[in-house]
Design a protein around this motif. Structure first.
Motif, PDB file in Angstrom:
ATOM      1  N   GLY A  82       0.830  -1.203   0.000  1.00 42.36           N
ATOM      2  CA  GLY A  82       0.000   0.000   0.000  1.00 42.36           C
ATOM      3  C   GLY A  82       0.861   1.247   0.000  1.00 42.36           C
ATOM      4  O   GLY A  82       2.094   1.168   0.115  1.00 42.36           O
ATOM      5  N   PRO A  83       0.248   2.411  -0.122  1.00 38.06           N
ATOM      6  CA  PRO A  83       1.016   3.657  -0.179  1.00 38.06           C
ATOM      7  C   PRO A  83       1.542   4.071   1.190  1.00 38.06           C
ATOM      8  O   PRO A  83       1.010   3.682   2.228  1.00 38.06           O
ATOM      9  CB  PRO A  83      -0.002   4.663  -0.708  1.00 38.06           C
ATOM     10  CG  PRO A  83      -1.329   4.124  -0.270  1.00 38.06           C
ATOM     11  CD  PRO A  83      -1.195   2.632  -0.304  1.00 38.06           C
ATOM     12  N   SER A  84       2.598   4.869   1.169  1.00 38.92           N
ATOM     13  CA  SER A  84       3.145   5.518   2.356  1.00 38.92           C
ATOM     14  C   SER A  84       3.068   7.022   2.157  1.00 38.92           C
ATOM     15  O   SER A  84       2.793   7.510   1.047  1.00 38.92           O
ATOM     16  CB  SER A  84       4.592   5.086   2.588  1.00 38.92           C
ATOM     17  OG  SER A  84       4.700   3.686   2.744  1.00 38.92           O
ATOM     18  N   ASP A  85       3.320   7.766   3.234  1.00 42.20           N
ATOM     19  CA  ASP A  85       3.315   9.224   3.098  1.00 42.20           C
ATOM     20  C   ASP A  85       4.408   9.682   2.152  1.00 42.20           C
ATOM     21  O   ASP A  85       4.184  10.548   1.300  1.00 42.20           O
ATOM     22  CB  ASP A  85       3.506   9.883   4.471  1.00 42.20           C
ATOM     23  CG  ASP A  85       2.344   9.625   5.405  1.00 42.20           C
ATOM     24  OD1 ASP A  85       1.210   9.429   4.904  1.00 42.20           O
ATOM     25  OD2 ASP A  85       2.557   9.623   6.630  1.00 42.20           O
ATOM     26  N   ARG A 158      14.767  11.577   8.839  1.00 44.34           N
ATOM     27  CA  ARG A 158      13.973  12.037   9.979  1.00 44.34           C
ATOM     28  C   ARG A 158      13.620  13.512   9.857  1.00 44.34           C
ATOM     29  O   ARG A 158      12.472  13.905  10.098  1.00 44.34           O
ATOM     30  CB  ARG A 158      14.755  11.790  11.284  1.00 44.34           C
ATOM     31  CG  ARG A 158      14.016  12.250  12.529  1.00 44.34           C
ATOM     32  CD  ARG A 158      14.757  11.884  13.792  1.00 44.34           C
ATOM     33  NE  ARG A 158      16.024  12.588  13.926  1.00 44.34           N
ATOM     34  CZ  ARG A 158      16.863  12.400  14.947  1.00 44.34           C
ATOM     35  NH1 ARG A 158      16.563  11.520  15.894  1.00 44.34           N
ATOM     36  NH2 ARG A 158      17.995  13.072  15.007  1.00 44.34           N
ATOM     37  N   ARG A 159      14.576  14.331   9.481  1.00 42.22           N
ATOM     38  CA  ARG A 159      14.300  15.764   9.312  1.00 42.22           C
ATOM     39  C   ARG A 159      13.250  15.986   8.236  1.00 42.22           C
ATOM     40  O   ARG A 159      12.328  16.792   8.404  1.00 42.22           O
ATOM     41  CB  ARG A 159      15.595  16.495   8.938  1.00 42.22           C
ATOM     42  CG  ARG A 159      16.601  16.587  10.062  1.00 42.22           C
ATOM     43  CD  ARG A 159      17.841  17.315   9.581  1.00 42.22           C
ATOM     44  NE  ARG A 159      18.824  17.461  10.646  1.00 42.22           N
ATOM     45  CZ  ARG A 159      20.025  17.975  10.472  1.00 42.22           C
ATOM     46  NH1 ARG A 159      20.405  18.377   9.264  1.00 42.22           N
ATOM     47  NH2 ARG A 159      20.867  18.082  11.486  1.00 42.22           N
ATOM     48  N   GLY A 165       5.560  16.418   7.876  1.00 42.28           N
ATOM     49  CA  GLY A 165       4.519  15.810   8.690  1.00 42.28           C
ATOM     50  C   GLY A 165       4.214  14.372   8.324  1.00 42.28           C
ATOM     51  O   GLY A 165       3.088  13.910   8.516  1.00 42.28           O
ATOM     52  N   PHE A 166       5.239  13.648   7.829  1.00 48.93           N
ATOM     53  CA  PHE A 166       5.039  12.258   7.415  1.00 48.93           C
ATOM     54  C   PHE A 166       5.241  11.326   8.609  1.00 48.93           C
ATOM     55  O   PHE A 166       6.104  11.545   9.460  1.00 48.93           O
ATOM     56  CB  PHE A 166       6.017  11.878   6.308  1.00 48.93           C
ATOM     57  CG  PHE A 166       5.772  12.575   4.991  1.00 48.93           C
ATOM     58  CD1 PHE A 166       4.561  13.207   4.737  1.00 48.93           C
ATOM     59  CD2 PHE A 166       6.753  12.601   4.005  1.00 48.93           C
ATOM     60  CE1 PHE A 166       4.327  13.850   3.517  1.00 48.93           C
ATOM     61  CE2 PHE A 166       6.530  13.227   2.798  1.00 48.93           C
ATOM     62  CZ  PHE A 166       5.315  13.860   2.558  1.00 48.93           C
ATOM     63  N   ARG A 167       4.476  10.246   8.632  1.00 48.47           N
ATOM     64  CA  ARG A 167       4.617   9.223   9.668  1.00 48.47           C
ATOM     65  C   ARG A 167       4.942   7.850   9.087  1.00 48.47           C
ATOM     66  O   ARG A 167       5.172   6.908   9.843  1.00 48.47           O
ATOM     67  CB  ARG A 167       3.317   9.122  10.492  1.00 48.47           C
ATOM     68  CG  ARG A 167       2.909  10.412  11.175  1.00 48.47           C
ATOM     69  CD  ARG A 167       4.001  10.906  12.107  1.00 48.47           C
ATOM     70  NE  ARG A 167       4.242   9.989  13.205  1.00 48.47           N
ATOM     71  CZ  ARG A 167       3.571  10.008  14.350  1.00 48.47           C
ATOM     72  NH1 ARG A 167       2.593  10.890  14.553  1.00 48.47           N
ATOM     73  NH2 ARG A 167       3.864   9.155  15.316  1.00 48.47           N
ATOM     74  N   ASN A 193       6.386   5.624  13.914  1.00 47.35           N
ATOM     75  CA  ASN A 193       6.632   5.799  12.484  1.00 47.35           C
ATOM     76  C   ASN A 193       6.735   4.433  11.823  1.00 47.35           C
ATOM     77  O   ASN A 193       7.217   3.470  12.418  1.00 47.35           O
ATOM     78  CB  ASN A 193       7.935   6.569  12.252  1.00 47.35           C
ATOM     79  CG  ASN A 193       7.871   7.984  12.791  1.00 47.35           C
ATOM     80  OD1 ASN A 193       7.306   8.878  12.183  1.00 47.35           O
ATOM     81  ND2 ASN A 193       8.468   8.189  13.963  1.00 47.35           N
ATOM     82  N   ARG A 194       6.282   4.379  10.583  1.00 45.52           N
ATOM     83  CA  ARG A 194       6.261   3.106   9.860  1.00 45.52           C
ATOM     84  C   ARG A 194       7.249   3.169   8.705  1.00 45.52           C
ATOM     85  O   ARG A 194       7.230   4.112   7.913  1.00 45.52           O
ATOM     86  CB  ARG A 194       4.859   2.799   9.346  1.00 45.52           C
ATOM     87  CG  ARG A 194       4.731   1.463   8.609  1.00 45.52           C
ATOM     88  CD  ARG A 194       3.254   1.129   8.353  1.00 45.52           C
ATOM     89  NE  ARG A 194       2.592   2.147   7.549  1.00 45.52           N
ATOM     90  CZ  ARG A 194       2.487   2.090   6.222  1.00 45.52           C
ATOM     91  NH1 ARG A 194       2.988   1.065   5.559  1.00 45.52           N
ATOM     92  NH2 ARG A 194       1.853   3.047   5.560  1.00 45.52           N
TER      93      ARG A 194
END
Length: 264
Positions: A82-85, A158-159, A165-167, A193-194
């Motif tokens: 599936g999609p991610s941010d 991470r930055r 605003g991604f998780r 976070n994934r």
């Protein structure tokens, strides 16, 4: 005059005391001979055997770990479920960027970060290597020139995730590099976070026949050693961005602090 045996041969007296004693019954001194190594030699032998046993056990454990490391590497590429941010690609091969661009075009993420880009590589060069995707490169691709290694990659990812605003993030790198990347990312991002691995299977590296190719064996052994160092280091440090151990392993700071973090 008759000379007794004891007058010549040290403490072997005949008649001055019981057998094994000197004059007036004093015990005869007894120095270890060739057939009696003595307690110090025996202790050294036991220590040597113990060290050899520990070395053998460590070698067996490392060998078994290496085989488990190689057997766990991906043999084929598969699309995420599936999609991610976001999507991130760690530089080190053109195929990584191509796969990451394909994921972006397929809607598996809203933006793409290419981290660890060489200072001489421009956005136009990336567009030239990926014809037909210039519109995505212009709108949705960020370039990071700060990261110097895998630790720096994790810091910059991470930055970037925090800025957007991604998780969740899909990670694109070579299959042999993925285990160490996941260790660094899990440590840098923490809980909540994934991370979705998307390993690239490069040509010329066959995990099933590595012993037949010295170059592949050296590469996999080197990556396994780096993986072990990363795993041990992350058990003791709190934040890679402020870690003296990370600086020591990187032979310098993992990120360049004088450059702009991202080029949009």
């Amino acid at each position: 005059m008759t000379m007794r045996t004891g007058d010549v041969v040290g403490w072997s007296w005949s008649g001055d005391g019981p057998e094994g004693t000197g004059p007036a019954g004093r015990p005869a001194s007894h120095a270890p001979g060739p057939s009696d190594p003595g307690p110090s030699w025996s202790l050294r032998r036991r220590l040597a055997l113990g060290v050899a046993g520990l070395g053998l056990a460590a070698g067996i454990a490392l060998g078994a770990g290496f085989l488990a490391f190689v057997s766990g590497l991906a043999r084929s590429e598969q699309l995420p479920l599936g999609p991610s941010d976001g999507i991130v690609a760690l530089t080190g091969g053109a195929q990584r960027i191509e796969d990451a661009m394909d994921l972006l075009a397929g809607g598996y993420g809203r933006r793409l970060l290419i981290t660890g880009v060489n200072e001489r590589t421009s956005r136009d060069e990336i567009a030239r290597l990926n014809p037909g995707q210039q519109h995505l490169i212009a709108c949705c691709v960020d370039l990071d020139y700060r990261a110097r290694n895998t630790i720096g990659n994790a810091i910059e990812i991470r930055r970037w995730m925090r800025e957007n605003g991604f998780r969740s993030v899909a990670v694109v790198t070579s299959n042999y590099h993925m285990p160490r990347t996941l260790v660094e990312l899990d440590h840098a991002l923490g809980e909540g976070n994934r991370v979705v691995p998307h390993p690239v299977v490069p040509g010329g590296i066959d995990p099933d026949q590595w012993w037949r190719h010295p170059a592949s064996a050296r590469l996999l052994a080197s990556e396994y050693a780096k993986f072990l160092v990363a795993w041990i280091r992350t058990r003791f440090e709190t934040d890679p961005e402020h870690s003296s151990a990370a600086v020591l392993v990187s032979r310098g700071h993992p990120v360049k602090v004088v450059a702009e973090p991202l080029v949009r």
